[in-house]
Design an enzyme around this catalytic site. Structure first.
Site, PDB file in Angstrom:
ATOM      1  N   VAL A  44       0.841  -1.200   0.000  1.00  0.00           N
ATOM      2  CA  VAL A  44       0.000   0.000   0.000  1.00  0.00           C
ATOM      3  C   VAL A  44       0.877   1.252   0.000  1.00  0.00           C
ATOM      4  CG1 VAL A  44      -1.757   1.309   1.282  1.00  0.00           C
ATOM      5  CG2 VAL A  44      -1.917  -1.183   1.137  1.00  0.00           C
ATOM      6  N   CYS A  45       1.996   1.190   0.716  1.00  0.00           N
ATOM      7  CA  CYS A  45       2.868   2.371   0.879  1.00  0.00           C
ATOM      8  C   CYS A  45       3.274   3.019  -0.453  1.00  0.00           C
ATOM      9  CB  CYS A  45       4.107   2.016   1.701  1.00  0.00           C
ATOM     10  SG  CYS A  45       3.713   1.433   3.367  1.00  0.00           S
ATOM     11  N   PRO A  46       3.752   2.257  -1.445  1.00  0.00           N
ATOM     12  CA  PRO A  46       4.152   2.933  -2.680  1.00  0.00           C
ATOM     13  C   PRO A  46       2.975   3.582  -3.409  1.00  0.00           C
ATOM     14  CG  PRO A  46       4.327   0.552  -2.944  1.00  0.00           C
ATOM     15  CD  PRO A  46       4.057   0.822  -1.491  1.00  0.00           C
TER      16      PRO A  46
ATOM     17  N   GLU B 295       0.469   5.095  -1.967  1.00  0.00           N
ATOM     18  CA  GLU B 295       0.240   6.367  -1.270  1.00  0.00           C
ATOM     19  C   GLU B 295       1.328   7.381  -1.603  1.00  0.00           C
ATOM     20  OE1 GLU B 295      -1.777   5.563   2.949  1.00  0.00           O
ATOM     21  OE2 GLU B 295       0.293   4.875   2.816  1.00  0.00           O
ATOM     22  N   LEU B 296       2.580   6.961  -1.512  1.00  0.00           N
ATOM     23  CA  LEU B 296       3.698   7.872  -1.776  1.00  0.00           C
ATOM     24  C   LEU B 296       3.680   8.348  -3.223  1.00  0.00           C
ATOM     25  CD1 LEU B 296       6.529   6.102   0.244  1.00  0.00           C
ATOM     26  CD2 LEU B 296       5.177   8.072   0.927  1.00  0.00           C
TER      27      LEU B 296
END
EC number: 1.11.1.26
Length: 187
Positions: free
Chosen positions: A46-48, A50-51
């Site tokens: 999920v992190c990439p 969002e970033l």
């Protein structure tokens, strides 16, 4: 305890930004609006997304005088490696702070102690270093840069217009409210 309306605590961390390692401190971020965007870890799922979403809107944040600081408990070296190996992360131009000791993550009260990872926490900080807005989501729930941009605009509007507030779903240019005795029970 809520961190809303509190000053950010002192910190000194290494970061990766546009091909360089830099130091970021609490004093260095004062004087302009900032967003601290905590996420669990590099090289995840999920992190990439969002970033990358924030990277796509970064120019709009910059036009508002807002600096973005993404933060995880990875090192600044790991941020560089992720930047070099991922097309999504490669487009990031904002500062990626490493927090391997967890000090900054604990300062914002988003450390998951058992895992040594940050929760998904977003903090809008005014030029005086005071936290004006907070959003924290569970690990599986990604955030939206468009809504973050809307919240930043609302925070800036309220700061520039004492006595006015922004109602739900407020967008730039829309009507605001002026709380008063005459308004009680009429909304």
């Amino acid at each position: 305890m809520s961190v809303i309306n509190t000053h950010i605590k002192p910190f000194r961390n290494m970061a990766f930004k546009e091909g360089k390692f830099i130091e970021v401190t609490d004093e260095a971020v004062k004087g302009k609006w900032s967003v601290f965007f905590f996420y669990p870890a590099d090289f995840t799922f999920v992190c990439p997304t969002e970033l990358g979403d924030v990277a796509d809107r970064y120019a709009e944040f910059q036009k508002l005088g807002v600096e973005i600081y993404s933060v995880s408990t990875d090192t600044h070296f790991t941020h560089k490696a992720w930047h070099d190996s991922s097309d999504t992360i490669r487009k990031i131009r904002y500062t990626m702070i490493g927090d391997p000791t967890g000090t900054l993550t604990r300062n914002f009260d988003v450390m998951r102690e058992a895992e040594g990872l940050a929760d998904r926490g977003t903090f809008i900080v005014d030029p005086q270093g005071v936290i004006q807005a907070v959003e924290i989501t569970a690990e599986g729930i990604g955030r939206n840069a468009t809504d973050l941009l809307r919240k930043v605009k609302a925070a800036q509007y309220v700061a520039a217009h004492p006595g006015e507030v922004c109602p739900a779903k407020w967008e730039e240019g829309a009507a605001t409210l002026k709380p008063s005795l005459d308004l009680v029970g009429k909304i």
